[in-house]
Design a protein around this motif. Structure first.
Motif, mmCIF file in Angstrom:
data_model
loop_
_atom_site.group_PDB
_atom_site.id
_atom_site.type_symbol
_atom_site.label_atom_id
_atom_site.label_comp_id
_atom_site.label_asym_id
_atom_site.label_seq_id
_atom_site.Cartn_x
_atom_site.Cartn_y
_atom_site.Cartn_z
ATOM 1 N N ILE A 192 0.847 -1.180 0.000
ATOM 2 C CA ILE A 192 0.000 0.000 0.000
ATOM 3 C C ILE A 192 0.894 1.245 0.000
ATOM 4 O O ILE A 192 2.097 1.154 0.231
ATOM 5 C CB ILE A 192 -0.960 0.019 1.209
ATOM 6 N N THR A 193 0.307 2.385 -0.236
ATOM 7 C CA THR A 193 1.076 3.623 -0.229
ATOM 8 C C THR A 193 1.342 4.074 1.209
ATOM 9 O O THR A 193 0.617 3.708 2.142
ATOM 10 C CB THR A 193 0.326 4.738 -0.960
ATOM 11 N N GLU A 194 2.368 4.865 1.367
ATOM 12 C CA GLU A 194 2.647 5.407 2.697
ATOM 13 C C GLU A 194 1.504 6.291 3.175
ATOM 14 O O GLU A 194 1.172 6.303 4.369
ATOM 15 C CB GLU A 194 3.952 6.204 2.671
ATOM 16 N N GLU A 195 0.862 7.004 2.246
ATOM 17 C CA GLU A 195 -0.264 7.849 2.606
ATOM 18 C C GLU A 195 -1.421 7.013 3.169
ATOM 19 O O GLU A 195 -2.062 7.394 4.153
ATOM 20 C CB GLU A 195 -0.745 8.639 1.385
ATOM 21 N N LYS A 196 -1.664 5.877 2.544
ATOM 22 C CA LYS A 196 -2.741 5.012 3.024
ATOM 23 C C LYS A 196 -2.390 4.432 4.396
ATOM 24 O O LYS A 196 -3.239 4.353 5.284
ATOM 25 C CB LYS A 196 -3.011 3.881 2.027
ATOM 26 N N PHE A 197 -1.141 4.054 4.564
ATOM 27 C CA PHE A 197 -0.701 3.534 5.852
ATOM 28 C C PHE A 197 -0.938 4.564 6.960
ATOM 29 O O PHE A 197 -1.469 4.256 8.020
ATOM 30 C CB PHE A 197 0.777 3.161 5.783
ATOM 31 N N LEU A 198 -0.544 5.797 6.694
ATOM 32 C CA LEU A 198 -0.723 6.858 7.689
ATOM 33 C C LEU A 198 -2.200 7.141 7.951
ATOM 34 O O LEU A 198 -2.593 7.405 9.089
ATOM 35 C CB LEU A 198 -0.007 8.124 7.226
ATOM 36 N N ALA A 199 -3.008 7.050 6.908
ATOM 37 C CA ALA A 199 -4.443 7.297 7.079
ATOM 38 C C ALA A 199 -5.097 6.226 7.952
ATOM 39 O O ALA A 199 -6.056 6.498 8.687
ATOM 40 C CB ALA A 199 -5.123 7.351 5.718
ATOM 41 N N LEU A 200 -4.566 5.011 7.904
ATOM 42 C CA LEU A 200 -5.115 3.905 8.687
ATOM 43 C C LEU A 200 -4.550 3.845 10.107
ATOM 44 O O LEU A 200 -5.124 3.197 10.978
ATOM 45 C CB LEU A 200 -4.809 2.567 7.994
ATOM 46 N N SER A 201 -3.432 4.522 10.329
ATOM 47 C CA SER A 201 -2.653 4.305 11.551
ATOM 48 C C SER A 201 -3.419 4.617 12.835
ATOM 49 O O SER A 201 -3.222 3.952 13.857
ATOM 50 C CB SER A 201 -1.361 5.120 11.502
ATOM 51 N N SER A 202 -4.301 5.594 12.798
ATOM 52 C CA SER A 202 -5.029 5.947 14.018
ATOM 53 C C SER A 202 -6.075 4.899 14.394
ATOM 54 O O SER A 202 -6.581 4.891 15.516
ATOM 55 C CB SER A 202 -5.709 7.316 13.856
ATOM 56 N N ASN A 203 -6.387 3.991 13.457
ATOM 57 C CA ASN A 203 -7.346 2.918 13.731
ATOM 58 C C ASN A 203 -6.678 1.609 14.139
ATOM 59 O O ASN A 203 -7.364 0.644 14.482
ATOM 60 C CB ASN A 203 -8.220 2.654 12.497
ATOM 61 N N MET A 204 -5.357 1.584 14.104
ATOM 62 C CA MET A 204 -4.631 0.347 14.386
ATOM 63 C C MET A 204 -4.511 0.130 15.892
ATOM 64 O O MET A 204 -3.568 0.584 16.537
ATOM 65 C CB MET A 204 -3.231 0.399 13.754
ATOM 66 N N GLU A 205 -5.468 -0.580 16.466
ATOM 67 C CA GLU A 205 -5.395 -0.896 17.888
ATOM 68 C C GLU A 205 -4.308 -1.925 18.171
ATOM 69 O O GLU A 205 -3.798 -2.009 19.289
ATOM 70 C CB GLU A 205 -6.740 -1.442 18.369
#
Length: 388
Positions: A272-285
């Motif tokens: 995945i793109t780094e942007e997508k990773f960062l967008a998901l990061s706050s949901n990664m419990e």
């Protein structure tokens, strides 16, 4: 001739596919039904078996004394079921006594190799092997004088041509998808059991694997709130970092964990793109790192500061399971580890080291966890980590 099929199934469950429904607190996932098959026809000298790419191959079950395995993962599946003493050659990648050979997996835990390396190092070469040498080498195979070849090269025309040139049966396996409950792997194992007179062994191994995975499913279902998680660094031909992931990671699915990656255009392991990773990061419990990624992350200043899992200390390390194709037993151990990490109260009685030894003992005939975690690319084995 009348065709015959051998099928095994356990517990008539509703469907093979999982159902995507309401998340959290409901049993919205259906565990797959156990299913495997091998098609045969004829009897005695006229016995034919249909291999995993649809080729009808004449074999004489239980008669083979000289075996070579070629292609990614062929030796692994053979080792699970049949006798290593029958091997008369081995690919260079599986012979650590050779100085000039592919070495990309030397530091990665491959249980079949750990269990069989003392045998493998005594055998002549049947080809180079490895991800960069995905071609059968007939001259080297002939020099080993096999009476059967077990292959993972899934090209019908090339397999037929190889069989004609060698003058011995070439039987092709298939790993199918990389899922935990994998009918292609189960059928390949049962086919090997049929050919080498090890049907009971194959059946016991298949049922052990299935019931172990199902036990994780049963013990984790009905959680009030599903843990939201991200798997990072899944191996794909040696390439892995924090952006390599999968949205259809069935370890999460069958352990009743919500994968935060949901809208990729295709399935399978992908970057995945780094942007997508960062967008998901706050949901990664919770974040699970496959150890294959660590060498590509350490010392490179990767910013995990926005990842919720790092803030709450819910970051875990699992062993890499894709190394010259799928280490089936390692993927199963990962499932137990990830489930226990997500829901420790539901698996409080499970010791992961003991579980790893139980599973490797069943698959490989020896408990291997101490050897597996000691390898450099295991980074100390299953554990909670602060930073990869």
């Amino acid at each position: 001739m009348k065709k015959r099929s051998f099928f095994a199934a356990a517990l008539a469950l509703a469907a093979l596919a999982s159902c995507q429904g309401q998340k959290g607190g409901t049993d919205d996932v259906v565990f797959p039904e156990l299913s495997y098959s091998v098609e045969t026809s004829g009897e005695g000298e006229n016995f034919m078996i249909t291999d995993m790419i649809g080729r009808k191959v004449h074999v004489v079950p239980g008669s083979y004394e000289r075996v070579v395995c070629i292609g990614a993962g062929a030796l692994r599946l053979y080792s699970y079921v049949a006798d290593l003493d029958l091997l008369c050659g081995v690919e260079d990648i599986d012979n650590y006594a050779l100085e000039t050979r592919p070495k990309m997996f030397d530091n990665c835990a491959r249980p079949y190799f750990l269990a069989g390396q003392e045998v493998f190092k005594t055998l002549p070469s049947c080809g180079v092997g490895g991800p960069q040498a995905q071609t059968a080498e007939p001259e080297k195979i002939l020099a080993c004088n096999p009476d059967i070849v077990i292959s993972e090269y899934e090209d019908v025309e090339k397999e037929n041509a190889l069989q004609e040139k060698l003058g011995v049966p070439v039987l092709t396996l298939n790993y199918g998808s990389l899922g935990i409950v994998n009918q292609s792997v189960y059928s390949s194992l049962y086919m090997l059991g049929t050919v080498f007179g090890k049907q009971r062994r194959a059946k016991e191994l298949i049922e052990f694997h299935y019931e172990s995975a199902k036990a994780v499913f049963e013990r984790t279902k009905g959680v009030a709130t599903k843990k939201k998680a991200y798997v990072a660094g899944l191996g794909n031909w040696g390439t892995a970092d924090q952006l390599m992931t999968a949205q259809n990671y069935d370890v999460f699915e069958y352990a009743h964990i919500d994968n935060v990656v949901t809208d990729l255009p295709t399935g399978g392991v992908q970057k995945i793109t780094e942007e997508k990773f960062l967008a998901l990061s706050s949901n990664m419990e919770m974040m699970v790192f496959d150890a294959a990624a660590v060498k590509n992350i350490r010392g490179k200043g990767v910013d995990f500061s926005t990842c919720k899992a790092f803030e709450t200390g819910e970051v875990y390390l699992q062993l890499p399971y894709n190394a010259y194709y799928t280490n089936v037993e390692t993927a199963l151990i990962n499932m137990w580890f990830v489930a226990k990490s997500a829901y420790p109260e539901k698996l409080a009685d499970v010791d992961i080291a003991a579980k790893a030894n139980e599973i490797t003992l069943k698959f490989n005939g020896v408990a291997l966890y101490e050897q597996m975690k000691a390898l450099p690319m295991s980074y100390g084995g299953y554990q909670k980590i602060a930073n990869p």
